[in-house]
Design a protein around this motif. Structure first.
Motif, PDB file in Angstrom:
ATOM      1  N   CYS A   1       0.820  -1.222   0.000  1.00 37.08           N
ATOM      2  CA  CYS A   1       0.000   0.000   0.000  1.00 37.08           C
ATOM      3  C   CYS A   1       0.848   1.263   0.000  1.00 37.08           C
ATOM      4  N   ARG A   2       2.155   1.100   0.077  1.00 35.77           N
ATOM      5  CA  ARG A   2       3.109   2.202   0.025  1.00 35.77           C
ATOM      6  C   ARG A   2       4.188   1.870  -0.975  1.00 35.77           C
ATOM      7  N   GLN A   3       4.808   2.929  -1.496  1.00 36.70           N
ATOM      8  CA  GLN A   3       5.863   2.682  -2.474  1.00 36.70           C
ATOM      9  C   GLN A   3       7.039   1.925  -1.842  1.00 36.70           C
TER      10      GLN A   3
ATOM     11  N   GLY B   1      -0.281  10.304   5.008  1.00 30.86           N
ATOM     12  CA  GLY B   1       0.555  11.109   4.124  1.00 30.86           C
ATOM     13  C   GLY B   1       1.358  10.302   3.112  1.00 30.86           C
ATOM     14  N   ARG B   2       1.154   8.998   3.071  1.00 29.88           N
ATOM     15  CA  ARG B   2       1.900   8.159   2.137  1.00 29.88           C
ATOM     16  C   ARG B   2       0.974   7.695   1.010  1.00 29.88           C
ATOM     17  N   MET B   3       1.605   7.272  -0.085  1.00 27.17           N
ATOM     18  CA  MET B   3       0.853   6.898  -1.305  1.00 27.17           C
ATOM     19  C   MET B   3       1.230   5.495  -1.773  1.00 27.17           C
TER      20      MET B   3
ATOM     21  N   THR C   1      -2.689   6.440  -5.221  1.00 27.71           N
ATOM     22  CA  THR C   1      -3.790   6.384  -4.249  1.00 27.71           C
ATOM     23  C   THR C   1      -3.218   6.555  -2.844  1.00 27.71           C
ATOM     24  N   PRO C   2      -3.830   7.420  -1.998  1.00 27.95           N
ATOM     25  CA  PRO C   2      -3.341   7.516  -0.626  1.00 27.95           C
ATOM     26  C   PRO C   2      -3.375   6.138   0.048  1.00 27.95           C
TER      27      PRO C   2
END
Ligand SMILES: Cc1cc2nc3c(=O)[nH]c(=O)nc-3n(C[C@H](O)[C@H](O)[C@H](O)COP(=O)(O)O)c2cc1C
Length: 191
Positions: free
Chosen positions: A79-81, A135-137, A142-143
């Motif tokens: 869900c995060r890079q 605050g992460r993508m 997508t947030p």
């Protein structure tokens, strides 16, 4: 999942730490876990610590979603890079939410609860790591919090602050080195 969460832990808990001073020195972020599952009583103790957290005006605006479903852990890990990959192999991810519709201190309240979980985990000899969500993508922009909202059926209102992954330690980490303490950041009476 069948965690006995409405009751107090059934077994007597012996702390692995001599004292709090040692506990905070030994807590290091753990990003590698063994496949061993967590005991119900240990999970109950983690949640007990979270629910005992101080919160602004005792708003208790937090919620915690326990995730041990492998497919869902995989989604959390993506869900995060960067910085969330270790969720895939953790036996448990605790999604920590606060509620900005209840209090403007939701970030502080949820942060304290997350840290309480991490300290209780260390006391049980377990490893943990904070994974930032607010605050992460995701890689597609997508947030990260919205990815988790859909995955976990989170209603509108509460916001995901972070995920705390917990498990049996899969590697050695040295305790915090006292020599690295930045005492120069402590000011007396003025900056
Ligand atoms: C607000 C916050 C966000 C963090 N986000 C992540 C994260 O997304 N992924 C991760 O692996 N670690 C994350 N960490 C863990 C830090 O990287 C770690 O605490 C720091 O490097 C110090 O290392 P230590 O915990 O081993 O002492 C976060 C910690 C905090 C307090």
């Amino acid at each position: 999942m069948k965690y006995l969460l409405s009751s107090q832990p059934q077994t007597i808990h012996f702390s692995l730490m001599e004292n709090f001073k040692e506990l905070i020195q030994r807590r290091r972020s753990m990003r590698k876990f063994t496949p061993e599952l967590l005991k119900d009583d240990d999970v109950a103790l983690l949640m007990r610590a979270a629910l005992m957290s101080p919160s602004s005006h005792r708003s208790c605006d937090w919620n915690f979603i326990l995730v041990d479903d492998k497919a869902k852990l995989q989604v959390i890990s993506e869900c995060r890079q960067n910085g969330a990959a270790h969720a895939a192999d953790a036996p448990l991810a605790i999604v920590v939410l606060g509620d900005p519709t209840v209090t403007d201190c939701w970030v502080e309240n949820a942060s304290i609860a997350a840290l309480m979980i991490q300290l209780q985990a260390e006391d049980l000899g377990l490893g943990s790591c904070w994974i930032q969500i607010r605050g992460r993508m995701a890689p597609d922009g997508t947030p990260s919090g919205e990815v988790l909202r859909e995955l976990l059926d989170i209603p509108e209102g509460p916001e995901v602050l972070c995920v705390v992954v917990v498990g049996h330690k899969g590697m050695e980490r040295k305790p915090f080195n006292e020599e690295h303490l930045q005492w120069e950041k402590v000011h007396i009476n003025k900056w």
